[in-house]
Design a protein around this motif. Structure first.
Motif, PDB file in Angstrom:
ATOM      1  N   PHE A 191      -9.985  -1.049  -7.636  1.00  0.00           N
ATOM      2  CA  PHE A 191     -10.724  -2.107  -6.954  1.00  0.00           C
ATOM      3  C   PHE A 191      -9.768  -3.042  -6.244  1.00  0.00           C
ATOM      4  CE2 PHE A 191     -13.266  -0.716 -10.551  1.00  0.00           C
ATOM      5  CZ  PHE A 191     -14.474  -0.447  -9.930  1.00  0.00           C
ATOM      6  N   GLU A 192     -10.292  -3.741  -5.232  1.00  0.00           N
ATOM      7  CA  GLU A 192      -9.514  -4.717  -4.480  1.00  0.00           C
ATOM      8  C   GLU A 192     -10.239  -6.050  -4.503  1.00  0.00           C
ATOM      9  OE1 GLU A 192      -8.638  -3.309  -0.545  1.00  0.00           O
ATOM     10  OE2 GLU A 192      -8.135  -1.307  -1.283  1.00  0.00           O
ATOM     11  N   LYS A 193      -9.454  -7.118  -4.395  1.00  0.00           N
ATOM     12  CA  LYS A 193     -10.016  -8.467  -4.387  1.00  0.00           C
ATOM     13  C   LYS A 193     -10.937  -8.633  -3.174  1.00  0.00           C
ATOM     14  CE  LYS A 193      -8.708 -13.212  -4.986  1.00  0.00           C
ATOM     15  NZ  LYS A 193      -7.961 -14.037  -5.841  1.00  0.00           N
ATOM     16  N   ILE A 235      -8.617  -9.174 -10.723  1.00  0.00           N
ATOM     17  CA  ILE A 235      -8.454  -7.834 -11.300  1.00  0.00           C
ATOM     18  C   ILE A 235      -7.370  -7.898 -12.369  1.00  0.00           C
ATOM     19  CG2 ILE A 235      -7.907  -5.417 -10.820  1.00  0.00           C
ATOM     20  CD1 ILE A 235      -8.569  -6.175  -7.807  1.00  0.00           C
ATOM     21  N   ASN A 236      -7.690  -7.386 -13.565  1.00  0.00           N
ATOM     22  CA  ASN A 236      -6.716  -7.311 -14.651  1.00  0.00           C
ATOM     23  C   ASN A 236      -6.553  -5.839 -15.032  1.00  0.00           C
ATOM     24  OD1 ASN A 236      -5.292  -7.332 -17.081  1.00  0.00           O
ATOM     25  ND2 ASN A 236      -6.174  -9.289 -17.710  1.00  0.00           N
ATOM     26  N   HIS A 237      -5.547  -5.176 -14.447  1.00  0.00           N
ATOM     27  CA  HIS A 237      -5.355  -3.741 -14.661  1.00  0.00           C
ATOM     28  C   HIS A 237      -4.993  -3.423 -16.108  1.00  0.00           C
ATOM     29  CE1 HIS A 237      -5.757  -2.526 -10.499  1.00  0.00           C
ATOM     30  NE2 HIS A 237      -5.038  -3.589 -10.154  1.00  0.00           N
ATOM     31  N   GLU A 238      -4.212  -4.301 -16.757  1.00  0.00           N
ATOM     32  CA  GLU A 238      -3.773  -4.031 -18.124  1.00  0.00           C
ATOM     33  C   GLU A 238      -4.960  -3.937 -19.079  1.00  0.00           C
ATOM     34  OE1 GLU A 238      -2.294  -6.823 -16.406  1.00  0.00           O
ATOM     35  OE2 GLU A 238      -0.826  -5.386 -15.641  1.00  0.00           O
ATOM     36  N   ARG A 239      -5.928  -4.837 -18.915  1.00  0.00           N
ATOM     37  CA  ARG A 239      -7.090  -4.864 -19.802  1.00  0.00           C
ATOM     38  C   ARG A 239      -8.249  -4.038 -19.261  1.00  0.00           C
ATOM     39  NH1 ARG A 239      -8.989 -10.403 -20.198  1.00  0.00           N
ATOM     40  NH2 ARG A 239     -10.489  -9.527 -21.640  1.00  0.00           N
ATOM     41  N   GLY A 240      -8.157  -3.589 -18.002  1.00  0.00           N
ATOM     42  CA  GLY A 240      -9.251  -2.812 -17.399  1.00  0.00           C
ATOM     43  C   GLY A 240     -10.470  -3.674 -17.128  1.00  0.00           C
ATOM     44  N   VAL A 260     -18.433 -13.502 -13.749  1.00  0.00           N
ATOM     45  CA  VAL A 260     -18.808 -12.607 -14.840  1.00  0.00           C
ATOM     46  C   VAL A 260     -17.630 -11.663 -15.082  1.00  0.00           C
ATOM     47  CG1 VAL A 260     -20.438 -10.819 -15.578  1.00  0.00           C
ATOM     48  CG2 VAL A 260     -21.231 -12.696 -14.146  1.00  0.00           C
ATOM     49  N   GLU A 261     -17.182 -11.570 -16.343  1.00  0.00           N
ATOM     50  CA  GLU A 261     -16.090 -10.642 -16.666  1.00  0.00           C
ATOM     51  C   GLU A 261     -16.696  -9.299 -17.053  1.00  0.00           C
ATOM     52  OE1 GLU A 261     -12.982 -10.327 -20.154  1.00  0.00           O
ATOM     53  OE2 GLU A 261     -12.341 -11.846 -18.698  1.00  0.00           O
ATOM     54  N   LEU A 262     -16.236  -8.250 -16.378  1.00  0.00           N
ATOM     55  CA  LEU A 262     -16.782  -6.912 -16.595  1.00  0.00           C
ATOM     56  C   LEU A 262     -15.665  -5.888 -16.754  1.00  0.00           C
ATOM     57  CD1 LEU A 262     -19.376  -7.132 -13.711  1.00  0.00           C
ATOM     58  CD2 LEU A 262     -19.940  -7.121 -16.136  1.00  0.00           C
ATOM     59  N   ASP A 263     -15.976  -4.824 -17.452  1.00  0.00           N
ATOM     60  CA  ASP A 263     -15.070  -3.692 -17.596  1.00  0.00           C
ATOM     61  C   ASP A 263     -15.101  -2.886 -16.294  1.00  0.00           C
ATOM     62  OD1 ASP A 263     -13.572  -2.195 -19.836  1.00  0.00           O
ATOM     63  OD2 ASP A 263     -14.746  -0.613 -18.859  1.00  0.00           O
ATOM     64  N   PHE A 264     -13.996  -2.217 -15.958  1.00  0.00           N
ATOM     65  CA  PHE A 264     -13.961  -1.387 -14.746  1.00  0.00           C
ATOM     66  C   PHE A 264     -15.127  -0.396 -14.715  1.00  0.00           C
ATOM     67  CE2 PHE A 264      -9.113  -1.432 -13.692  1.00  0.00           C
ATOM     68  CZ  PHE A 264      -9.207  -2.745 -13.307  1.00  0.00           C
ATOM     69  N   LEU A 265     -15.526   0.092 -15.882  1.00  0.00           N
ATOM     70  CA  LEU A 265     -16.560   1.118 -15.946  1.00  0.00           C
ATOM     71  C   LEU A 265     -17.978   0.547 -15.830  1.00  0.00           C
ATOM     72  CD1 LEU A 265     -15.010   3.252 -18.794  1.00  0.00           C
ATOM     73  CD2 LEU A 265     -14.857   3.632 -16.334  1.00  0.00           C
TER      74      LEU A 265
END
Length: 176
Positions: A123-125, A146-151, A166-171
């Motif tokens: 994903f991109e900002k 985007i927080n790649h380490e935590r996904g 809203v904080e969401l998981d990549f999936l």
């Protein structure tokens, strides 16, 4: 002579077939002493299709196979004439990989990041995404962080006319 690592170009999507065919030829011709390893580095990724998560293997270097070998006429032509191979990196005079490249390649293969499969999509900002899971399912938002380490992603979703993080998981999201 010590075996060195070489890069072999293949048709994209034929890497596993090339590896299998080379391994069969090496066994049939008893050439284990001159061709010792063949690698196609892969990683596990999670792909979401039709709201279903699937784990699949993705190649790190599509179109390439890595071979540890001693180059001579026999080994050169064995690999060059394998179905799916287009040539060596370096053409008619194969160029061995540098030691630091070999170490990073072997590190990828030996120590894969097995903590959990990575998402197949990046994903991109400020990109628009659709939320596909959770209490905000079917909402559309804009990627804020985007927080790649935590996904994880922080997505700005408009709720009652106000932007809300809203904080969401990549999936839990998909690209639009």
């Amino acid at each position: 002579m010590v075996n060195q690592w070489y890069v072999v170009h293949t048709y994209s999507g034929h890497e596993d077939k090339v590896k299998k065919n080379l391994e069969m030829a090496i066994t049939n011709l008893n050439m284990h002493d001159v061709i010792s390893q063949i690698l196609v580095p892969t990683e596990e990724v999670v792909e979401v299709k039709q709201n279903k998560k699937r784990i699949k293997r993705r190649k790190f270097y599509p179109g390439y196979v890595f071979v540890e070998m001693t180059v001579n006429n026999t080994t050169f032509w064995l690999i060059r004439n394998t179905v799916g191979v287009t040539g060596f990196l370096g053409g008619v005079k194969p160029v061995p990989m540098a030691q630091n490249e070999v170490e990073s390649l072997l590190d990828i293969v030996i120590n894969p990041d097995a903590s959990k499969p990575r998402p197949a999509v990046s994903f991109e900002k400020e990109e628009n995404v659709r939320i596909i899971e959770g209490p905000f399912k079917h909402f559309i938002g804009i990627v804020d962080e985007i927080n790649h380490e935590r996904g994880k992603l922080r997505v700005m979703v408009t709720i009652f006319g106000r932007p809300t993080p809203v904080e969401l998981d990549f999936l839990q999201v998909e690209k639009m």
